[in-house]
Design a protein around this motif. Sequence first.
Motif, mmCIF file in Angstrom:
data_model
loop_
_atom_site.group_PDB
_atom_site.id
_atom_site.type_symbol
_atom_site.label_atom_id
_atom_site.label_comp_id
_atom_site.label_asym_id
_atom_site.label_seq_id
_atom_site.Cartn_x
_atom_site.Cartn_y
_atom_site.Cartn_z
ATOM 1 N N ALA A 133 0.761 -1.260 -0.017
ATOM 2 C CA ALA A 133 -0.123 0.100 0.055
ATOM 3 C C ALA A 133 0.634 1.332 -0.141
ATOM 4 C CB ALA A 133 -0.947 0.008 1.404
ATOM 5 N N LEU A 134 2.251 1.187 0.664
ATOM 6 C CA LEU A 134 2.713 2.350 0.691
ATOM 7 C C LEU A 134 3.956 2.391 -0.261
ATOM 8 C CD1 LEU A 134 3.095 2.585 4.586
ATOM 9 C CD2 LEU A 134 1.620 3.841 3.064
ATOM 10 N N GLN A 135 3.901 1.341 -1.155
ATOM 11 C CA GLN A 135 4.815 1.282 -2.154
ATOM 12 C C GLN A 135 5.183 2.728 -2.920
ATOM 13 O OE1 GLN A 135 4.255 -1.715 -4.972
ATOM 14 N NE2 GLN A 135 6.435 -1.496 -5.898
ATOM 15 N N GLY A 136 3.959 3.362 -3.506
ATOM 16 C CA GLY A 136 4.236 4.497 -4.085
ATOM 17 C C GLY A 136 4.598 5.697 -3.178
ATOM 18 N N ALA A 137 4.174 5.828 -2.053
ATOM 19 C CA ALA A 137 4.567 6.607 -1.020
ATOM 20 C C ALA A 137 6.087 6.647 -0.746
ATOM 21 C CB ALA A 137 3.568 6.882 0.205
ATOM 22 N N LEU A 138 6.548 5.379 -0.611
ATOM 23 C CA LEU A 138 7.983 5.323 0.068
ATOM 24 C C LEU A 138 9.032 5.369 -1.151
ATOM 25 C CD1 LEU A 138 7.629 1.967 2.104
ATOM 26 C CD2 LEU A 138 7.784 4.328 2.914
ATOM 27 N N SER A 139 8.544 5.133 -2.409
ATOM 28 C CA SER A 139 9.217 5.361 -3.681
ATOM 29 C C SER A 139 9.183 6.627 -3.510
ATOM 30 C CB SER A 139 8.590 4.830 -4.865
ATOM 31 O OG SER A 139 7.374 5.148 -5.140
ATOM 32 N N GLY A 175 6.767 15.089 -3.338
ATOM 33 C CA GLY A 175 6.674 15.540 -4.638
ATOM 34 C C GLY A 175 7.325 16.958 -4.958
ATOM 35 N N THR A 176 7.289 17.294 -6.226
ATOM 36 C CA THR A 176 7.990 18.545 -6.621
ATOM 37 C C THR A 176 6.705 19.572 -7.299
ATOM 38 O OG1 THR A 176 9.924 17.722 -7.278
ATOM 39 C CG2 THR A 176 9.550 19.774 -7.912
ATOM 40 N N VAL A 186 1.742 22.991 -10.566
ATOM 41 C CA VAL A 186 1.754 21.439 -10.968
ATOM 42 C C VAL A 186 2.272 20.752 -10.137
ATOM 43 C CG1 VAL A 186 2.509 19.975 -12.979
ATOM 44 C CG2 VAL A 186 1.828 22.403 -13.300
ATOM 45 N N PHE A 187 1.765 19.478 -9.483
ATOM 46 C CA PHE A 187 2.514 18.841 -8.601
ATOM 47 C C PHE A 187 3.046 17.489 -9.093
ATOM 48 C CE2 PHE A 187 2.536 15.666 -5.143
ATOM 49 C CZ PHE A 187 3.224 16.246 -4.079
ATOM 50 N N VAL A 188 4.185 17.180 -9.295
ATOM 51 C CA VAL A 188 4.653 16.135 -9.999
ATOM 52 C C VAL A 188 5.130 15.319 -8.749
ATOM 53 C CG1 VAL A 188 6.034 15.317 -11.706
ATOM 54 C CG2 VAL A 188 5.333 17.619 -11.752
ATOM 55 N N PRO A 189 4.889 14.012 -8.731
ATOM 56 C CA PRO A 189 5.447 13.053 -7.725
ATOM 57 C C PRO A 189 7.082 12.820 -7.855
ATOM 58 C CG PRO A 189 3.301 11.920 -8.628
ATOM 59 C CD PRO A 189 3.637 13.409 -9.442
ATOM 60 N N ASN A 190 7.837 12.678 -6.872
ATOM 61 C CA ASN A 190 9.254 12.572 -6.870
ATOM 62 C C ASN A 190 9.412 11.425 -7.970
ATOM 63 O OD1 ASN A 190 9.845 14.888 -5.799
ATOM 64 N ND2 ASN A 190 9.626 13.930 -3.531
ATOM 65 N N SER A 191 8.734 10.231 -7.719
ATOM 66 C CA SER A 191 9.113 9.096 -8.257
ATOM 67 C C SER A 191 9.150 9.288 -10.030
ATOM 68 C CB SER A 191 8.231 7.919 -7.905
ATOM 69 O OG SER A 191 6.790 7.975 -8.218
ATOM 70 N N LYS A 192 8.153 10.090 -10.293
ATOM 71 C CA LYS A 192 8.083 10.256 -11.598
ATOM 72 C C LYS A 192 9.028 11.428 -12.361
ATOM 73 C CE LYS A 192 3.041 9.569 -12.525
ATOM 74 N NZ LYS A 192 3.406 8.409 -13.736
ATOM 75 N N VAL A 193 9.502 12.239 -11.447
ATOM 76 C CA VAL A 193 10.446 13.397 -11.649
ATOM 77 C C VAL A 193 11.884 12.678 -11.785
ATOM 78 C CG1 VAL A 193 11.905 15.226 -10.671
ATOM 79 C CG2 VAL A 193 9.366 15.234 -10.497
ATOM 80 N N PHE A 194 12.395 11.475 -10.893
ATOM 81 C CA PHE A 194 13.566 10.940 -10.928
ATOM 82 C C PHE A 194 13.516 9.948 -12.027
ATOM 83 C CE2 PHE A 194 16.769 8.000 -8.967
ATOM 84 C CZ PHE A 194 17.784 8.885 -9.008
ATOM 85 N N GLY A 195 12.426 9.440 -12.399
ATOM 86 C CA GLY A 195 12.539 8.404 -13.345
ATOM 87 C C GLY A 195 12.110 8.743 -14.871
#
Length: 324
Positions: A133-139, A175-176, A186-195
Amino acid sequence: MPIPYLAAAIKTLPPPTLAVARVRLSDLLSGDTELWRNLLTSIGDFAVNLLIAAVILALTLWASGLAARAVRRAIARLTRSSGADTTLQSFLASLTRWGVIVIGVTAVLQQLGIRETSILAVLGAASLAVGLALQGALSNVAAGVMILILRPYRVGDVVEINGRAGTVKALELFGTLLSDADNLDVFVPNSKVFGDVIINYSTPANRRMELTFRIDYGDDLDQALAVLLDCAKADKRVLAKPPPDAVTLALHAWAPVNVYWDVRFEMIRRAKLAMDAAGFVVPYPHQVSLERKEHAPPKPKAAEAKTAAPRARKTPISDAPSQS
């Protein structure tokens, strides 16, 4: 009346619990003052604990904001000599705020009678489900730490992330936050930013612009290129090195990043006015239409002989006398 439903529920309990429940229910219905006093005391204690838990939660939210502001001020004082690092401020402030909230929620659960050992036992039993459940948040948290270490951008930089361009307002724990040209957040999750691919337009000191123009086919191309170069040299904000150049009516000029867009718009306006003054005409789109008539191919001679009409045959006239 809820009593029949309560009695039906009591019958389903195990024998020892059923006997105790029947005794307490009979005492309660018979008007046992001691049992009523204990019940009211339990309800009062729970209400007090619930009120205290609500106060702790409110103080936790207030303290989280206060701690985040204190961290921002502390980092600003530490980095005052080298310049305020707003990226580090926003990330550590967000981390501090969420840390205080987690501690406060744990205190609220303990106040309601849920011990931390029980919480840890539940989390340990449901570690797989919680992890999924927290996989996205932890990433997002892990990606935020990597962004903070690698520093592909800072707060205030103009970047393009995941196809969206804007100014970085904050780097938070999950997020950023960007502000685009339309002043939209515009809120971009950090996982999408880094990937994804990150384009930072604020890192280089200078940036090249490319402006493309069109002229009529009958105009002088060399004169048009000279007009474009004169427009670039007339603006003092355009850098002399590297020098501007024009190829196939595409003007290449360099300008500092902080005035890039101003110079670009001014170059477009100035080049348009100069080319109009020089007598150049912007060609309009042309479309050539061709009309073709249907043309049947000639037939071969053999086909003409077959399809030709038969000639009339002449009947010879006899000179012999007719018999009467």
